[in-house]
Design an enzyme around this catalytic site. Structure first.
Site, PDB file in Angstrom:
ATOM      1  CG  HIS A 123       0.386   4.221  -5.932  1.00  0.00           C
ATOM      2  ND1 HIS A 123       0.013   4.330  -4.599  1.00  0.00           N
ATOM      3  CD2 HIS A 123      -0.111   5.323  -6.542  1.00  0.00           C
ATOM      4  CE1 HIS A 123      -0.655   5.450  -4.426  1.00  0.00           C
ATOM      5  NE2 HIS A 123      -0.751   6.067  -5.573  1.00  0.00           N
ATOM      6  NE  ARG A 129      -2.822   7.591  -0.356  1.00  0.00           N
ATOM      7  CZ  ARG A 129      -4.016   8.078  -0.034  1.00  0.00           C
ATOM      8  NH1 ARG A 129      -4.757   7.441   0.870  1.00  0.00           N
ATOM      9  NH2 ARG A 129      -4.476   9.173  -0.593  1.00  0.00           N
ATOM     10  NE  ARG A 166      -4.388   5.805  -3.983  1.00  0.00           N
ATOM     11  CZ  ARG A 166      -5.373   6.119  -3.135  1.00  0.00           C
ATOM     12  NH1 ARG A 166      -6.012   5.158  -2.497  1.00  0.00           N
ATOM     13  NH2 ARG A 166      -5.708   7.367  -2.927  1.00  0.00           N
ATOM     14  CG  HIS A 194      -7.677  11.350  -4.356  1.00  0.00           C
ATOM     15  ND1 HIS A 194      -7.784  11.166  -5.712  1.00  0.00           N
ATOM     16  CD2 HIS A 194      -6.627  10.573  -3.967  1.00  0.00           C
ATOM     17  CE1 HIS A 194      -6.861  10.325  -6.118  1.00  0.00           C
ATOM     18  NE2 HIS A 194      -6.144   9.956  -5.083  1.00  0.00           N
ATOM     19  CE  LYS A 201      -0.026  11.970   1.142  1.00  0.00           C
ATOM     20  NZ  LYS A 201       0.380  12.075  -0.277  1.00  0.00           N
ATOM     21  CE1 TYR A 252      -5.665   6.776 -11.177  1.00  0.00           C
ATOM     22  CE2 TYR A 252      -6.801   8.369  -9.798  1.00  0.00           C
ATOM     23  CZ  TYR A 252      -5.840   7.387  -9.950  1.00  0.00           C
ATOM     24  OH  TYR A 252      -5.060   7.017  -8.888  1.00  0.00           O
TER      25      TYR A 252
END
Length: 332
Positions: free
Chosen positions: A258, A160, A261, A284, A185, A293
């Site tokens: 992004h 990110r 990414r 994630h 995150k 994806y």
């Protein structure tokens, strides 16, 4: 009695989120920007100064008008709108424990619904487009060496933009093997190996990075201060324009930080055919976040199609229509 908004907002951002919730600085920055937009909008509507706003001024009508302003005037997507109202609701949840008089106002604001957002396919660069972008910076200049290292690392590790600009020198290790320690995150940590090419461009940048810089961040701007998200966004857009001169398909794509990414995720999925590995690589928290994806990769669907036996078709017989019925139908 009216309650000053600035005092409570300062306590929310500087004390509650930092000390009690221990959220990341990026979350605090996002919340602060939401209230920057909200207070500016409210002050304009009420013809006053933002510092003189009262909590009671932020009623449901004003907040709904603000959310509509985000979509109609600023052109924000429903997803951005939802992020703004989430920050506002978090603030009023904080007020419920400090100002009993705000309970009814908070209840009304919490009743504002989240707007359903569409699930679009992700934008990513194919192998040729990505290579053109990585080759765009000039390796003969100081900024070009830095930019090349940033682009390589952002793509290779699927970072990110906040993770990229927040990297410090001690998060990169070259021995016994090159790895990067990422704090992502939700304070989730992951350690990733680095490609040989990525290691090479990183070493080239570290060789010329000012040793007397006052900040520990890996990437610096022209003032030898830490790189910002907006700074990297500007650098990326500049190199996309350069790369588009050689790879014309880039002219048709909207490339954001992004997108790198997303590109990493799609390339990893094609290489491994394992969505779990993609999820681990990107950091994630939920595998559902990675399923986007699968929707964007036609190769995965093609393999599923080829592995499935198609239904057989029953041979039929053609029956010529009766001449009389055919004539009567033609008369309609």
């Amino acid at each position: 009695m009216m309650t000053n908004l600035a005092f409570q907002l300062s306590a929310f951002l500087q004390e509650y989120l930092t000390n009690e919730r221990r959220v990341s600085q990026h979350t605090i920055d996002a919340y602060a920007y939401t209230f920057q937009l909200l207070t500016t909008f409210a002050a304009t509507i009420l013809k006053t100064q933002p510092s003189k706003l009262m909590i009671e001024n932020l009623d449901v009508t004003l907040i709904v008008d603000f959310l509509n302003h985000l979509e109609t005037t600023r052109g924000n997507s429903p997803r951005t709108r939802n992020a703004r109202i989430a920050a506002i609701k978090a603030f009023f949840r904080f007020l419920e424990y400090r100002l009993v008089a705000c309970l009814d106002q908070s209840r009304r604001i919490h009743s504002i619904p989240i707007k359903k957002a569409g699930h679009k396919l992700v934008d990513y660069l194919n192998k040729i487009e990505m290579q053109a972008l990585l080759d765009a910076p000039d390796p003969q200049t100081h900024s070009g060496i830095r930019d090349r290292a940033m682009l390589h690392l952002c793509f290779a590790a699927g970072l990110r933009v906040s993770e990229l600009v927040g990297l410090t020198l001690n998060q990169i290790v070259f021995q016994p093997s090159a790895t990067i320690h990422i704090i992502g995150k939700g304070r989730r940590e992951r350690i990733l190996p680095l490609w040989k090419e990525t290691t090479t461009v990183l070493r080239a940048w570290l060789a010329i990075r000012p040793s007397n810089a006052a900040v520990p961040e890996l990437f610096l701007n022209a003032q030898d201060s830490c790189m910002t998200r907006s700074g990297f966004k500007y650098i990326l857009s500049k190199h996309v324009k350069t790369a588009a001169l050689k790879q014309v398909t880039l002219q048709e794509k909207r490339v954001s930080p992004h997108s790198l990414r997303h590109s990493c995720a799609m390339h990893t999925l094609k290489a491994t055919h394992d969505i779990r590995k993609v999820s681990l690589w990107l950091g994630h928290a939920d595998l559902k976040s990675t399923e986007i994806y699968l929707r964007a990769d036609p190769d995965e669907k093609l393999e599923t199609l080829m592995a499935t036996t198609p239904p057989s078709l029953k041979r039929g017989k053609f029956k010529a229509p009766d001449k009389l019925i055919q004539m009567l139908k033609a008369r309609k």
